[in-house]
Write an enzyme that holds these catalytic residues in place. Structure first.
Site, PDB file in Angstrom:
ATOM      1  N   LYS A  97      42.279  44.574  49.003  1.00  0.00           N
ATOM      2  CA  LYS A  97      41.456  43.458  48.551  1.00  0.00           C
ATOM      3  C   LYS A  97      42.286  42.172  48.362  1.00  0.00           C
ATOM      4  O   LYS A  97      43.504  42.188  48.502  1.00  0.00           O
ATOM      5  CB  LYS A  97      40.758  43.832  47.237  1.00  0.00           C
ATOM      6  CG  LYS A  97      39.838  45.047  47.372  1.00  0.00           C
ATOM      7  CD  LYS A  97      38.727  44.790  48.357  1.00  0.00           C
ATOM      8  CE  LYS A  97      37.638  45.851  48.385  1.00  0.00           C
ATOM      9  NZ  LYS A  97      38.046  47.187  48.753  1.00  0.00           N
TER      10      LYS A  97
HETATM   11  C1  LIG Z   1      31.818  46.741  48.995  1.00  0.00           C
HETATM   12  C2  LIG Z   1      32.701  47.681  48.236  1.00  0.00           C
HETATM   13  N1  LIG Z   1      32.257  48.194  47.077  1.00  0.00           N
HETATM   14  C3  LIG Z   1      33.014  49.026  46.346  1.00  0.00           C
HETATM   15  C4  LIG Z   1      34.256  49.400  46.762  1.00  0.00           C
HETATM   16  C5  LIG Z   1      35.056  50.349  45.932  1.00  0.00           C
HETATM   17  O1  LIG Z   1      36.239  49.768  45.483  1.00  0.00           O
HETATM   18  P1  LIG Z   1      37.404  50.688  44.883  1.00  0.00           P
HETATM   19  O2  LIG Z   1      38.213  51.172  46.044  1.00  0.00           O
HETATM   20  O3  LIG Z   1      38.187  49.763  44.002  1.00  0.00           O
HETATM   21  O4  LIG Z   1      36.765  51.772  44.150  1.00  0.00           O
HETATM   22  C6  LIG Z   1      34.769  48.900  47.952  1.00  0.00           C
HETATM   23  C7  LIG Z   1      36.093  49.316  48.424  1.00  0.00           C
HETATM   24  O5  LIG Z   1      36.479  49.190  49.554  1.00  0.00           O
HETATM   25  C8  LIG Z   1      33.970  48.024  48.722  1.00  0.00           C
HETATM   26  O6  LIG Z   1      34.414  47.520  49.872  1.00  0.00           O
END
Ligand SMILES: Cc1ncc(COP(=O)(O)O)c(C=O)c1O
Length: 383
Positions: free
Chosen positions: A186
């Protein structure tokens, strides 16, 4: 063609020396778990998000799950969301026994089509969970207007949107609840991690308990010199608190994120200009009519001719360029078909984009020279 060895990944975190020194300091401090640095990170996140409360979790997934619990989502409820997202968005809804009700996306922005939300609302609908895909904010005024009319809560999946703005307001500084991701792919990272931004004190209290076993004292309170010796468990919460090692990384990343995003936007614009000569072969995420600031999380392009996508991905890989077809629409996965009866054809716009999309390398350390290689390889493929 001669093979080029330097691999250009899809994404890469930008970690400076100060961050590394801070992590070493934590490692030597004798306190690695949630502690003073996590508190500091949360305070700095709060300042960044307009002095609203920010609570850290081990991931955005854990934050989304806890946020849904905090607003009372339970078996039989329905939550409106997009099929064009990472599976975490819908998995957390399903994990609570609720139904993710997908609404198709707009072909232009790849974001949920707000015009189609109302027709999917039933008496069981409790919330809307839009995703700011790639860092382009959804039309929040439209979505909050529907939520107000239908008395629904809104949890924005802002995993891609640290630093994004909608109508000159930063995502996270207004609205109901936002959840950000600090996964290394990210715009800013804490190794792994995420945060929930919200206002309601009762929901904050719930999240605090939920992220640490339902224990009514924070671990820091219990183990620091001022800590109480005993605690109560008020419900069986989960274990999704951030560590101070992660917070040490996050604090420095947060201070840098605006600068990192500037570079991402600069590179995105370079891609856009470079691909103007390919408009008969590919299209890009369109600019919406409202004011926005893109976080530059992803740079997706879509091939009009979907039959060429796999060849294009292979061609990029042969030229040492990392890529990914983000995302396969969620209604095409077997679990979602078996459990909720979704099938191919249900969301034609998400399928149209899902079959054609390819994300190109985009990260703040990508040099103009390396990006030119991605551009040349892309041009060579389509020529
Ligand atoms: C749109 C979206 N929502 C939620 C997540 C979940 O994030 P995390 O990996 O921090 O749990 C991601 C991760 O790639 C994502 O792209």
């Amino acid at each position: 063609m001669q093979k080029i060895d330097k691999f250009l990944p899809l994404s890469k975190p930008s970690i400076g020396d100060e961050t590394i020194e801070e992590v070493i300091k934590v490692l030597k401090s004798g306190w690695l778990a949630t502690g003073p640095l996590t508190q500091k990170f949360e305070q700095e996140l709060s300042a960044y998000f307009g002095n609203r409360t920010a609570l850290c979790f081990t991931s955005a997934t854990a934050g989304l799950h806890a946020a849904l619990m905090a607003i009372g989502i339970k078996e039989g409820d329905e939550v409106i969301t997009t099929p064009f997202t990472f599976v975490a968005t819908a998995n957390v809804i399903a994990m609570l026994g609720a139904k993710p009700v997908f609404v198709d996306i707009e072909r232009k922005t790849f974001n949920i089509d707000a015009e189609k939300i109302s027709e999917k609302c039933t008496n069981n609908t409790k919330a809307i969970m839009p995703v700011h895909y790639a860092g382009l904010s959804v039309d929040l005024d439209h979505i909050y207007e529907i939520a107000r009319q239908k008395k629904l809560r809104v949890i924005e999946d802002a995993a891609h949107a640290v630093g994004s703005c909608y109508k000159n307001r930063k995502i996270g500084t207004f609205g109901d609840i936002q959840v950000f991701s600090f996964h290394p792919i990210k715009n800013m990272t804490s190794g792994e991690g995420g945060c929930v931004v919200l206002d309601s004190e009762s929901e904050q209290k719930f999240l605090n308990l939920q992220r640490f076993h339902g224990i009514d004292r924070s671990i820091w309170d219990r183990f620091s010199s001022k800590g109480a010796s005993y605690y109560d468990v008020v419900f069986p919460g989960f274990k999704s608190n951030l560590s101070d090692i992660q917070a040490a990384i996050g604090i420095h990343q947060l201070r840098e994120v605006e600068k990192l995003n500037e570079k991402r936007r600069y590179l995105s614009e370079r891609y856009r200009i470079a691909f103007e000569n390919l408009t008969d072969k590919i299209f890009m995420q369109a600019i919406p009519t409202y004011d926005f600031l893109h976080s530059g999380h992803l740079f997706p392009i879509c091939l009009y001719d979907k039959t060429k996508r796999d060849d294009f991905i292979a061609f990029l890989r042969d030229n040492s360029i990392g890529t990914t077809p983000y995302y396969t629409p969620l209604h095409l996965f077997s679990y979602y078909q078996k459990t909720f009866g979704y099938k191919a054809g249900d969301f034609p716009e998400a399928e149209y984009i899902g079959e054609r999309i390819v994300c190109l390398p985009l990260y703040s350390e990508l040099t103009d020279e390396d990006q030119d290689r991605v551009i040349d390889v892309t041009n060579n493929f389509f020529r």
